[in-house]
Design a protein around this motif. Structure first.
Motif, PDB file in Angstrom:
ATOM      1  N   ALA A 109      62.687  32.499  69.544  1.00 29.90           N
ATOM      2  CA  ALA A 109      62.069  33.332  68.508  1.00 29.90           C
ATOM      3  C   ALA A 109      61.805  34.744  69.011  1.00 29.90           C
ATOM      4  CB  ALA A 109      60.764  32.694  68.036  1.00 29.90           C
ATOM      5  N   ALA A 110      61.522  34.869  70.306  1.00 27.83           N
ATOM      6  CA  ALA A 110      61.200  36.179  70.870  1.00 27.83           C
ATOM      7  C   ALA A 110      62.442  36.994  71.203  1.00 27.83           C
ATOM      8  CB  ALA A 110      60.345  36.011  72.126  1.00 27.83           C
ATOM      9  N   GLU A 111      63.476  36.346  71.742  1.00 27.16           N
ATOM     10  CA  GLU A 111      64.584  37.083  72.332  1.00 27.16           C
ATOM     11  C   GLU A 111      65.899  37.030  71.559  1.00 27.16           C
ATOM     12  OE1 GLU A 111      64.433  39.069  75.197  1.00 27.16           O
ATOM     13  OE2 GLU A 111      62.301  38.797  74.716  1.00 27.16           O
ATOM     14  N   ALA A 221      53.965  30.699  73.636  1.00 28.43           N
ATOM     15  CA  ALA A 221      54.207  31.944  72.889  1.00 28.43           C
ATOM     16  C   ALA A 221      53.880  33.164  73.739  1.00 28.43           C
ATOM     17  CB  ALA A 221      53.379  31.945  71.606  1.00 28.43           C
ATOM     18  N   VAL A 222      52.866  33.072  74.587  1.00 32.62           N
ATOM     19  CA  VAL A 222      52.523  34.180  75.486  1.00 32.62           C
ATOM     20  C   VAL A 222      53.658  34.430  76.474  1.00 32.62           C
ATOM     21  CG1 VAL A 222      51.057  34.824  77.440  1.00 32.62           C
ATOM     22  CG2 VAL A 222      50.021  34.042  75.318  1.00 32.62           C
ATOM     23  N   GLN A 243      46.069  44.030  73.996  1.00 31.69           N
ATOM     24  CA  GLN A 243      46.238  44.255  72.564  1.00 31.69           C
ATOM     25  C   GLN A 243      47.718  44.288  72.197  1.00 31.69           C
ATOM     26  OE1 GLN A 243      43.622  44.259  70.546  1.00 31.69           O
ATOM     27  NE2 GLN A 243      44.949  44.351  68.768  1.00 31.69           N
ATOM     28  N   ARG A 244      48.523  44.897  73.053  1.00 30.32           N
ATOM     29  CA  ARG A 244      49.970  44.912  72.799  1.00 30.32           C
ATOM     30  C   ARG A 244      50.537  43.494  72.852  1.00 30.32           C
ATOM     31  NH1 ARG A 244      49.682  49.811  76.030  1.00 30.32           N
ATOM     32  NH2 ARG A 244      50.079  48.593  77.917  1.00 30.32           N
ATOM     33  N   LEU A 245      50.054  42.708  73.809  1.00 31.79           N
ATOM     34  CA  LEU A 245      50.515  41.331  73.927  1.00 31.79           C
ATOM     35  C   LEU A 245      50.168  40.534  72.676  1.00 31.79           C
ATOM     36  CD1 LEU A 245      51.672  38.922  75.467  1.00 31.79           C
ATOM     37  CD2 LEU A 245      49.423  38.628  76.536  1.00 31.79           C
ATOM     38  N   TYR A 251      54.134  38.037  66.593  1.00 35.92           N
ATOM     39  CA  TYR A 251      55.531  38.158  66.167  1.00 35.92           C
ATOM     40  C   TYR A 251      56.314  36.898  66.548  1.00 35.92           C
ATOM     41  CZ  TYR A 251      60.455  39.543  66.742  1.00 35.92           C
ATOM     42  OH  TYR A 251      61.826  39.593  66.722  1.00 35.92           O
ATOM     43  N   VAL A 252      56.073  36.374  67.745  1.00 31.28           N
ATOM     44  CA  VAL A 252      56.769  35.174  68.202  1.00 31.28           C
ATOM     45  C   VAL A 252      56.361  33.965  67.359  1.00 31.28           C
ATOM     46  CG1 VAL A 252      57.012  33.548  70.127  1.00 31.28           C
ATOM     47  CG2 VAL A 252      57.101  36.019  70.550  1.00 31.28           C
ATOM     48  N   LEU A 253      55.079  33.814  67.097  1.00 33.85           N
ATOM     49  CA  LEU A 253      54.615  32.696  66.275  1.00 33.85           C
ATOM     50  C   LEU A 253      55.228  32.751  64.877  1.00 33.85           C
ATOM     51  CD1 LEU A 253      50.823  32.558  67.249  1.00 33.85           C
ATOM     52  CD2 LEU A 253      52.590  30.897  67.862  1.00 33.85           C
ATOM     53  N   ASP A 254      55.293  33.952  64.306  1.00 36.41           N
ATOM     54  CA  ASP A 254      55.893  34.092  62.974  1.00 36.41           C
ATOM     55  C   ASP A 254      57.357  33.678  62.999  1.00 36.41           C
ATOM     56  OD1 ASP A 254      54.064  37.153  62.117  1.00 36.41           O
ATOM     57  OD2 ASP A 254      53.498  35.023  62.005  1.00 36.41           O
ATOM     58  N   GLY A 255      58.071  34.037  64.066  1.00 34.37           N
ATOM     59  CA  GLY A 255      59.472  33.655  64.182  1.00 34.37           C
ATOM     60  C   GLY A 255      59.657  32.152  64.290  1.00 34.37           C
ATOM     61  N   MET A 256      58.738  31.487  64.975  1.00 34.36           N
ATOM     62  CA  MET A 256      58.823  30.031  65.101  1.00 34.36           C
ATOM     63  C   MET A 256      58.588  29.359  63.753  1.00 34.36           C
ATOM     64  SD  MET A 256      56.801  29.558  68.738  1.00 34.36           S
ATOM     65  CE  MET A 256      57.209  27.805  68.947  1.00 34.36           C
TER      66      MET A 256
END
Length: 766
Positions: A109-111, A221-222, A243-245, A251-256
């Motif tokens: 989801a992230a990459e 997700a982290v 905060q950036r993390l 974003y990663v959770l939404d992709g999953m």
């Protein structure tokens, strides 16, 4: 008649001739099209043939034997003494089945969200990279997981079209010969997650202290989030990184959820907050100040374009600007002046670390911008916050920029301003000096020497677009804007707004950037960008980077000379006389700031000699907590100025004593009344204590006025400093009555009551 008609008609032969004229043109076009077709077909055949040859000749190596990395080593200035290293082989390979499904799904989801359906390459990305390279731009990195895996394992970090072509061929070949599961397994065993951890197993241990198989959804997700930029998204690098993390994590959770890997309810349960990060014992190479040094070096290397894998595994040799003498001078100077009874916050693990006293020191070489030394506060293994690089309210040290802005705008050091208290601004607000003390009409020189708030407020109000001019001058001298830029450590400030109290130190800046900005004044008004990396070579000795000076004139030589003269008076007979103990020409400014609750929250001294500019700040806990009534003395002219003198004495040992340029005493054309020629003093003057002078930022973290449960403190003085004498002699600071021995009693007295235009409580002069 019929013969005439035949005579008038166009000859038949002529018509045939016109039609025949088009024939050669059509034939030419046919020949050209045929030629282009032959060329295109030939090139295509060559390309296909080359591709087939390359495809057949390139074998997929064993990643366990071919993935070799070299340790990057970091050195002090000169390249002889080693500071530490960035090691890479913190890796433990595990099988696909040992990797939790949440981690696998999170990384996809992230990459590479099309990973399970794509053919291993991104044709658009390859074309974009090729075009960028051909046009002289920066080549885009690999985008698919397969391409990243190939780049890590088999290719160099060079940014060329040839490497990109090899990457595409290997990606296609791996896609045909390995299953998606095998590709993802290899990728998750080799990708860099930060903290020296290569692969999912090492990353799980480095961030959460657990084996990969035990990772939760949130932890997975982290780890997937930090792959994108391990330095930028590591929460250990401060609140901004955290905060950036959080944004990347969501974003990663939404992709999953979109991929159907997890239910929306599962994502919602962990979406709003990051998981807890336990304290992970780090390698001893990061102990003391070394960890802070290595972190600054890593961040700058990343900003210079070096990839994470190059930094940690490229075998680089990095020469920094730090000197052993300057680093030791900072540590020893702080230790010499550190208030008795407060060191136990570091020595006793049962003490409340959140309320510890922190000291930040930064030393910048004016004519190069090199950060020669610093003191980040606590041991890096205890806390990764570097107080030399943290954003702290600067108080009246910001007045130096107001002086330079005013002189640039046509004012003179002899111009007089209203030093009485209270002072009513154009919008009706009232500003008071400490203790409501009045000084009468004072020159700009005296206002600087004694840090008289009301005079600086009138100056800012009198200048056309005064706040904008002051902030613009500060920016040119080396103070980054709120929006950030391409200079400074860090490259942004916070809360620097165009309000009337800007000269009193509203907003937050770092000690490193304050030292660099004062260094520009010392350097004839020319700013050199502050930096920590001097030279980088690869393991073969090839120079990959060498710092080149990029000086920029910020203020004129005359303005710099007169500003330095005013700041020299602060040290000689004003609020910063203790800094004069270095027994060589020095200039500087005291500063003390208040938080949103009107509590004294930071204490400063920033100063310089012609060779070195140094900033010192004292803060408590979060950097916003009250010092008054907790620290024995909170004035910038006390602990910060004395620490500055101790640090500078050691740092400058063995260097020649140098003088400042003579002041010009610009006449100015402001039209304001002036003090008599030959003396900048107005009424009052000389030696007042440094007192809070700042409009607080509205972005401050929560503060507390509760004292630590066991920190000894001295009750605050109940008397105001005695008024200055008419002769201009310095008034001595009140001597401390001994180390703090009990809990503070009562609330701070003499707090300001006026409100500065633009928001925030008024400051008080230091």
């Amino acid at each position: 008649m019929s013969g005439k008609r035949r005579a008038d008609s166009p000859p038949q032969q002529g018509r045939k001739g016109a039609k025949g004229a088009k024939g050669p043109k059509r034939a030419l076009w046919k020949r050209l099209l045929l030629w282009f077709a032959v060329v295109f077909l030939s090139l295509s055949l060559v390309a296909v043939g080359s591709f087939i040859v390359l495809y057949q000749s390139i074998d997929i190596p064993d990643p366990n034997s071919d993935f070799q990395t070299q340790t990057t080593k970091i050195y002090y200035s000169g390249g002889d003494a080693e500071i530490g290293s960035f090691a890479t082989q913190n890796r433990e390979s595990i099988t696909f089945d040992e990797m939790p499904e949440t981690a696998r799904d999170a990384v996809v989801a992230a990459e590479d969200r099309s990973f399970w359906t794509n053919r291993g390459i991104d044709p658009k990305g390859i074309m974009r990279a090729a075009f960028s390279n051909a046009s002289g731009g920066s080549t885009q990195g690999a985008s698919t997981i397969t391409q990243q895996y190939v780049k890590i394992l088999y290719l160099t970090q060079e940014r060329t079209l040839t490497r990109k072509a090899k990457e595409a061929i290997l990606s296609l070949k791996i896609q045909r010969q390995l299953s998606k599961e095998q590709v993802l397994e290899g990728y998750l065993n080799t990708i860099y997650f930060g903290r020296g951890a290569y692969g999912l197993q090492a990353a799980a241990q480095a961030y959460f202290g657990v084996p990969a198989k035990d990772l939760t959804l949130a932890q997975s997700a982290v780890l997937a989030s930090v792959i994108n930029n391990p330095t930028r998204f590591d929460p250990a690098n401060g609140p901004d990184a955290e905060q950036r993390l959080l944004g990347r994590y969501q974003y990663v959770l939404d992709g999953m959820v979109e991929a159907g890997d997890i239910a929306a309810t599962d994502a919602d349960a962990v979406r709003d907050a990051l998981p807890e990060f336990p304290v992970i014992e780090q390698n001893d190479t990061y102990g003391g100040q070394s960890g802070h040094m290595l972190t600054l070096v890593r961040e700058e290397l990343s900003d210079l374009g070096f990839s994470a894998s190059e930094i940690d595994g490229g075998g680089l040799r990095v020469e920094t600007t730090f000197t052993e003498q300057a680093m030791q001078a900072a540590a020893d100077g702080v230790a010499e002046e550190f208030p008795e009874g407060f060191a136990n916050y570091y020595e006793d693990p049962e003490q409340n670390q959140s309320e510890a006293l922190h000291v930040g020191v930064a030393m910048v070489e004016p004519n190069t911008g090199a950060l020669k030394g610093f003191y980040g506060g606590q041991d890096y293994l205890d806390s990764q916050l570097n107080w030399a690089a943290q954003l702290v309210q600067p108080g009246s040290t910001f007045k130096a920029f107001a002086v330079a802005a005013a002189l640039t705008d046509g004012y003179s050091l002899r111009d007089r301003f209203n030093g009485n208290s209270p002072f009513r601004t154009d919008d009706g607000s009232e500003i008071e000096n400490q203790g409501n003390r009045s000084y009468g009409q004072v020159s700009l020189e005296t206002a600087t020497e004694d840090s008289i708030n009301t005079a600086f407020i009138e100056l800012t109000e009198d200048m056309e677009d005064g706040p904008q001019q002051i902030l613009g001058t500060a920016n040119r001298l080396g103070i980054p804007s709120n929006d950030g830029g391409d200079f400074g450590i860090p490259t942004e400030s916070r809360g620097l707004d165009t309000n009337l109290g800007v000269s009193l130190g509203s907003g937050d800046v770092s000690p490193i950037n304050m030292a660099a900005a004062y260094g520009a004044i010392a350097n004839d008004g020319v700013y050199n960008p502050v930096h920590v990396v001097q030279r980088v070579t690869d393991r073969f000795g090839t120079v990959k980077y060498e710092h080149e000076k990029a000086p920029e004139r910020a203020i004129s030589s005359d303005v710099a000379a007169d500003t330095s003269y005013a700041l020299q008076q602060v040290v000689q007979q004003g609020s910063g006389t203790r800094a004069g103990e270095i027994d060589r020409p020095a200039a500087g400014k005291t500063g003390t700031a208040t938080n949103d609750d009107g509590e004294v929250s930071s204490s400063w001294f920033v100063g310089y000699t012609p060779q070195l500019a140094t900033a010192v700040t004292y803060v408590r806990g979060t950097g916003r907590m009250q010092l008054q009534g907790w620290l024995p003395e909170y004035f910038g002219g006390r602990f910060p100025a004395q620490t500055w003198a101790e640090v500078m004495e050691r740092a400058l040992e063995g260097t020649e004593e140098m003088d400042f340029p003579d002041p010009v005493f610009l006449d100015g054309d402001s039209g304001r009344p002036q003090a008599p020629q030959g003396g900048g003093s107005g009424n009052g003057g000389g030696g007042s204590d440094d007192e809070p002078s700042q409009a607080p930022s509205t972005t401050a973290p929560p503060t507390t006025t509760a004292p630590p449960t066991s920190a000894p403190v001295e009750p605050e003085p109940t008397e105001e400093p005695p008024p200055a004498t008419e002769t201009g002699e310095p008034t001595p600071d009140p001597e401390p009555s001994g180390p703090p021995t009990g809990q503070p009693t009562g609330q701070p007295t003499g707090e300001p009551t006026g409100i500065l235009p633009g928001g925030g409580s008024q400051g008080r002069q230091d």
